[in-house]
Design a protein around this motif. Structure first.
Motif, PDB file in Angstrom:
ATOM      1  N   ARG A   7       0.716  -1.133   0.089  1.00  0.00           N
ATOM      2  CA  ARG A   7       0.039  -0.120   0.027  1.00  0.00           C
ATOM      3  C   ARG A   7       0.861   1.288  -0.177  1.00  0.00           C
ATOM      4  N   GLN A   8       0.173   2.220  -0.505  1.00  0.00           N
ATOM      5  CA  GLN A   8       0.923   3.650  -0.393  1.00  0.00           C
ATOM      6  C   GLN A   8      -0.004   4.789  -0.416  1.00  0.00           C
ATOM      7  N   ALA A   9       0.231   5.214   0.875  1.00  0.00           N
ATOM      8  CA  ALA A   9      -0.640   6.620   1.387  1.00  0.00           C
ATOM      9  C   ALA A   9       0.060   7.744   0.825  1.00  0.00           C
ATOM     10  N   PRO A  10      -0.453   8.760   0.495  1.00  0.00           N
ATOM     11  CA  PRO A  10      -0.185  10.097   0.161  1.00  0.00           C
ATOM     12  C   PRO A  10       1.088  10.641   0.947  1.00  0.00           C
ATOM     13  N   GLY A  11       2.068  10.993  -0.048  1.00  0.00           N
ATOM     14  CA  GLY A  11       3.639  11.496   0.636  1.00  0.00           C
ATOM     15  C   GLY A  11       4.224  10.419   1.282  1.00  0.00           C
ATOM     16  N   LYS A  12       3.884   8.981   1.087  1.00  0.00           N
ATOM     17  CA  LYS A  12       4.794   8.061   1.839  1.00  0.00           C
ATOM     18  C   LYS A  12       5.378   7.100   0.911  1.00  0.00           C
ATOM     19  N   GLU A  13       6.078   6.136   1.442  1.00  0.00           N
ATOM     20  CA  GLU A  13       6.770   5.226   0.372  1.00  0.00           C
ATOM     21  C   GLU A  13       5.853   4.011   0.421  1.00  0.00           C
ATOM     22  N   ARG A  14       5.945   3.287  -0.669  1.00  0.00           N
ATOM     23  CA  ARG A  14       4.999   1.991  -0.868  1.00  0.00           C
ATOM     24  C   ARG A  14       5.554   0.946   0.289  1.00  0.00           C
ATOM     25  N   GLU A  15       4.622   0.296   0.917  1.00  0.00           N
ATOM     26  CA  GLU A  15       5.124  -0.608   1.846  1.00  0.00           C
ATOM     27  C   GLU A  15       4.364  -1.827   1.956  1.00  0.00           C
TER      28      GLU A  15
END
Length: 131
Positions: free
Chosen positions: A38-46
């Motif tokens: 998953r990838q949240a706005p402004g964050k790295e894909r995890e």
């Protein structure tokens, strides 16, 4: 050519549940692993969860600490389908969820097969947890 198609995302209230699905299609010979990221706005894909094939135990699953005991990953090998059952959803689970597969394809004909291993991604499905 391999395609991964996700479905099941949407808007849900905190504490609610959603079930994501991913169908893999194409010249698939064997799937080594499938997982959800998953990838949240402004964050790295995890990494969220992954299920692998093989090993002495026949396979394994692994989860991010943040989703353990709330999310369950499962796979239907006969249908090349991956699911993610998400329960007790929290606002911090809001993200685009991507299906991932590490698999081998086979092309050609008997006696002249060609194999290739690669990693594939779906287009993503939005999950929003909000009241």
């Amino acid at each position: 050519q391999v395609q991964l198609v996700e479905s099941g995302g949407g808007l849900v209230q905190p504490g609610g549940s959603l079930r994501l699905s991913c169908v893999a299609s194409g010249n698939i010979f064997v799937i080594n692993s499938m997982g959800w990221y998953r990838q949240a706005p402004g964050k790295e894909r995890e990494l969220v969860a992954v299920t692998t094939t093989g090993g002495s135990s026949g396979g394994s699953t692994d989860y991010a600490d943040s989703v353990k005991d709330r999310f369950t990953i499962s796979r239907d090998n006969a249908k090349n389908t991956l699911h993610l059952q998400m329960s007790n959803l929290k606002p911090e689970d809001t993200a685009v969820y991507y299906c991932n597969a590490d698999l081998a394809t086979r092309t050609g004909s008997s006696g002249h097969y060609y194999y290739n291993t690669d990693v594939y991604w779906g287009q993503g499905t939005q999950v929003t947890v909000s009241s």
